[in-house]
Design a protein around this motif. Structure first.
Motif, PDB file in Angstrom:
ATOM      1  N   ARG A  67     -24.169 -57.136   3.386  1.00 46.66           N
ATOM      2  CA  ARG A  67     -24.256 -56.366   4.623  1.00 46.66           C
ATOM      3  C   ARG A  67     -25.681 -55.895   4.872  1.00 46.66           C
ATOM      4  O   ARG A  67     -26.330 -55.307   4.009  1.00 46.66           O
ATOM      5  CB  ARG A  67     -23.320 -55.158   4.563  1.00 46.66           C
ATOM      6  CG  ARG A  67     -23.065 -54.544   5.941  1.00 46.66           C
ATOM      7  CD  ARG A  67     -21.767 -53.759   5.905  1.00 46.66           C
ATOM      8  NE  ARG A  67     -21.477 -53.122   7.176  1.00 46.66           N
ATOM      9  CZ  ARG A  67     -20.962 -53.738   8.206  1.00 46.66           C
ATOM     10  NH1 ARG A  67     -20.743 -55.025   8.159  1.00 46.66           N
ATOM     11  NH2 ARG A  67     -20.692 -53.079   9.322  1.00 46.66           N
ATOM     12  N   GLY A 103     -13.600 -58.970  -2.643  1.00 42.63           N
ATOM     13  CA  GLY A 103     -14.936 -59.057  -2.074  1.00 42.63           C
ATOM     14  C   GLY A 103     -15.956 -58.566  -3.089  1.00 42.63           C
ATOM     15  O   GLY A 103     -15.711 -57.634  -3.837  1.00 42.63           O
ATOM     16  N   THR A 154     -13.425 -52.162  10.604  1.00 43.45           N
ATOM     17  CA  THR A 154     -13.590 -53.563  10.246  1.00 43.45           C
ATOM     18  C   THR A 154     -14.471 -54.288  11.261  1.00 43.45           C
ATOM     19  O   THR A 154     -14.442 -53.976  12.456  1.00 43.45           O
ATOM     20  CB  THR A 154     -12.223 -54.276  10.157  1.00 43.45           C
ATOM     21  OG1 THR A 154     -12.438 -55.675   9.955  1.00 43.45           O
ATOM     22  CG2 THR A 154     -11.414 -54.086  11.435  1.00 43.45           C
ATOM     23  N   THR A 191      -8.641 -59.755   5.567  1.00 44.57           N
ATOM     24  CA  THR A 191      -9.949 -60.397   5.764  1.00 44.57           C
ATOM     25  C   THR A 191     -10.832 -60.088   4.557  1.00 44.57           C
ATOM     26  O   THR A 191     -10.702 -59.034   3.934  1.00 44.57           O
ATOM     27  CB  THR A 191     -10.623 -59.908   7.064  1.00 44.57           C
ATOM     28  OG1 THR A 191     -11.708 -60.775   7.384  1.00 44.57           O
ATOM     29  CG2 THR A 191     -11.151 -58.496   6.937  1.00 44.57           C
ATOM     30  N   ARG A 225      -9.925 -55.070   5.553  1.00 39.08           N
ATOM     31  CA  ARG A 225     -10.509 -55.280   4.228  1.00 39.08           C
ATOM     32  C   ARG A 225      -9.629 -54.689   3.143  1.00 39.08           C
ATOM     33  O   ARG A 225      -9.703 -55.097   1.984  1.00 39.08           O
ATOM     34  CB  ARG A 225     -11.903 -54.635   4.179  1.00 39.08           C
ATOM     35  CG  ARG A 225     -12.905 -55.272   5.110  1.00 39.08           C
ATOM     36  CD  ARG A 225     -14.139 -54.408   5.277  1.00 39.08           C
ATOM     37  NE  ARG A 225     -13.848 -53.199   6.036  1.00 39.08           N
ATOM     38  CZ  ARG A 225     -14.758 -52.281   6.371  1.00 39.08           C
ATOM     39  NH1 ARG A 225     -16.021 -52.463   5.992  1.00 39.08           N
ATOM     40  NH2 ARG A 225     -14.425 -51.212   7.055  1.00 39.08           N
ATOM     41  N   TYR A 233     -14.472 -59.371   2.631  1.00 36.80           N
ATOM     42  CA  TYR A 233     -15.665 -58.580   2.934  1.00 36.80           C
ATOM     43  C   TYR A 233     -16.587 -58.609   1.728  1.00 36.80           C
ATOM     44  O   TYR A 233     -16.170 -58.318   0.609  1.00 36.80           O
ATOM     45  CB  TYR A 233     -15.260 -57.134   3.250  1.00 36.80           C
ATOM     46  CG  TYR A 233     -16.402 -56.171   3.427  1.00 36.80           C
ATOM     47  CD1 TYR A 233     -16.667 -55.190   2.477  1.00 36.80           C
ATOM     48  CD2 TYR A 233     -17.216 -56.226   4.555  1.00 36.80           C
ATOM     49  CE1 TYR A 233     -17.705 -54.289   2.644  1.00 36.80           C
ATOM     50  CE2 TYR A 233     -18.260 -55.332   4.727  1.00 36.80           C
ATOM     51  CZ  TYR A 233     -18.497 -54.368   3.772  1.00 36.80           C
ATOM     52  OH  TYR A 233     -19.527 -53.489   3.940  1.00 36.80           O
ATOM     53  N   TYR A 248     -18.732 -60.694   6.646  1.00 38.38           N
ATOM     54  CA  TYR A 248     -17.396 -61.188   6.977  1.00 38.38           C
ATOM     55  C   TYR A 248     -17.495 -62.691   7.241  1.00 38.38           C
ATOM     56  O   TYR A 248     -18.377 -63.133   7.980  1.00 38.38           O
ATOM     57  CB  TYR A 248     -16.840 -60.518   8.230  1.00 38.38           C
ATOM     58  CG  TYR A 248     -16.652 -59.023   8.139  1.00 38.38           C
ATOM     59  CD1 TYR A 248     -15.414 -58.476   7.830  1.00 38.38           C
ATOM     60  CD2 TYR A 248     -17.714 -58.153   8.387  1.00 38.38           C
ATOM     61  CE1 TYR A 248     -15.230 -57.098   7.770  1.00 38.38           C
ATOM     62  CE2 TYR A 248     -17.546 -56.780   8.320  1.00 38.38           C
ATOM     63  CZ  TYR A 248     -16.298 -56.260   8.012  1.00 38.38           C
ATOM     64  OH  TYR A 248     -16.131 -54.907   7.952  1.00 38.38           O
TER      65      TYR A 248
END
Length: 297
Positions: A272, A184, A223, A265, A178, A267, A154
């Motif tokens: 990750r 993303g 999130t 937002t 997301r 992502y 993020y």
């Protein structure tokens, strides 16, 4: 609420002999002294912000506290710290919590220079994301409290979109969803692609269960961007130590907050960290937490 001041451009483009008359017109809202005063105030705020950014002047009042729970994210820590410093308002403090990392994260954190608006906490053993967030909450001073994961999946810049509605008193809780913004990046290999799709499906199911029990209409329960009115989140009796913290917080703010909002937002799934990845065990933990805290208890 921020007010934008825009003087009339046409009047300042008038001929020199007409300038005095234009500025002294009875129905004119432009006051030269007021313009100069506002410029003076703005320059003062910029100078103060620069002093704070350079560490020459301490932050007198904390507007935003950013909590960063860390577990085995050594490679991402420098980037997330720099990005928070780059995009957040000057009156921001950062609470970094190393939750028993084994990859050198703590060695990096303890080598950082001391700053009045940065707190570094450490646990010798891994207790879980929920425990790290609860520990950090006890050290927050901000009017607004935000959660930012350490793995840079993020972008902290998107966190600003969730912070402003609270600073402007439009909401008490804001989630960065997301599901509201596409684009993303995801892993290109088959295994990664399937895994990411499965996580989205599981998150959608858990979000639906949460909405049924809380009465909210969220699109993204888990999130990594969550923002709260500071006094509100600090008043909640949180008990979860692991991944169930998201469900517990959501159940309790549904009872305590009058306005819960979502904003988009970004992502980036392939950034990750493995320790944050959703699996069957953590999904079951979230489901258990949803059931346990369904009444906001």
């Amino acid at each position: 609420m921020t007010t934008t001041f825009q003087p009339s451009v046409e009047k300042f483009l008038a001929a020199p002999e007409q300038l005095d008359q234009a500025l002294t017109t009875p129905d004119d809202a432009v006051n030269p002294d007021e313009i100069l005063q506002r410029i003076d105030d703005t320059l003062g705020l910029i100078a103060e912000a620069n002093q704070i950014a350079c560490g020459a002047s301490p932050v007198k009042q904390i507007d935003v506290s950013v909590i960063v729970p860390i577990h085995n994210c050594r490679e991402f820590i420098p980037e997330v710290i720099d990005r928070i410093d780059e995009v957040m308002p000057p009156a921001t403090e950062t609470i970094l919590v190393d939750d028993g990392s084994e990859d050198g994260s703590w060695h990096y954190l303890r080598g950082l220079p001391e700053r009045s608006n940065r707190t570094i906490l450490h646990r010798r053993r891994h207790h879980g994301r929920g425990s790290a967030i609860r520990m950090a909450l006890r050290h927050t001073r901000g009017h607004v409290v935000a959660i930012q994961d350490a793995d840079m999946a993020y972008d902290p810049a998107d966190l600003l979109g969730a912070i402003w509605p609270i600073l402007e008193e439009q909401a008490e809780v804001v989630y960065g969803s997301r599901s509201m913004r596409r684009g993303g990046s995801h892993s290109n290999n088959l295994r990664g692609g399937l895994s990411n799709r499965m996580r989205r499906i599981v998150n959608r199911c858990l979000t639906t269960c949460s909405n049924l029990t809380t009465g909210l209409h969220l699109s993204d329960l888990e999130t990594g961007h969550k923002v709260f009115l500071g006094d509100l989140i600090r008043s909640l009796p949180l008990t979860e130590t692991g991944s169930g913290i998201d469900a517990e917080i959501t159940a309790k703010v549904a009872r305590a907050a009058s306005t819960v909002m979502e904003v988009p937002t970004h992502y980036t799934a392939d950034l990750r960290a493995p320790e944050y990845a959703r699996n069957a065990k953590t999904a079951m933990t979230t489901l258990r937490s949803l059931i346990a805290h369904r009444n906001g208890n």
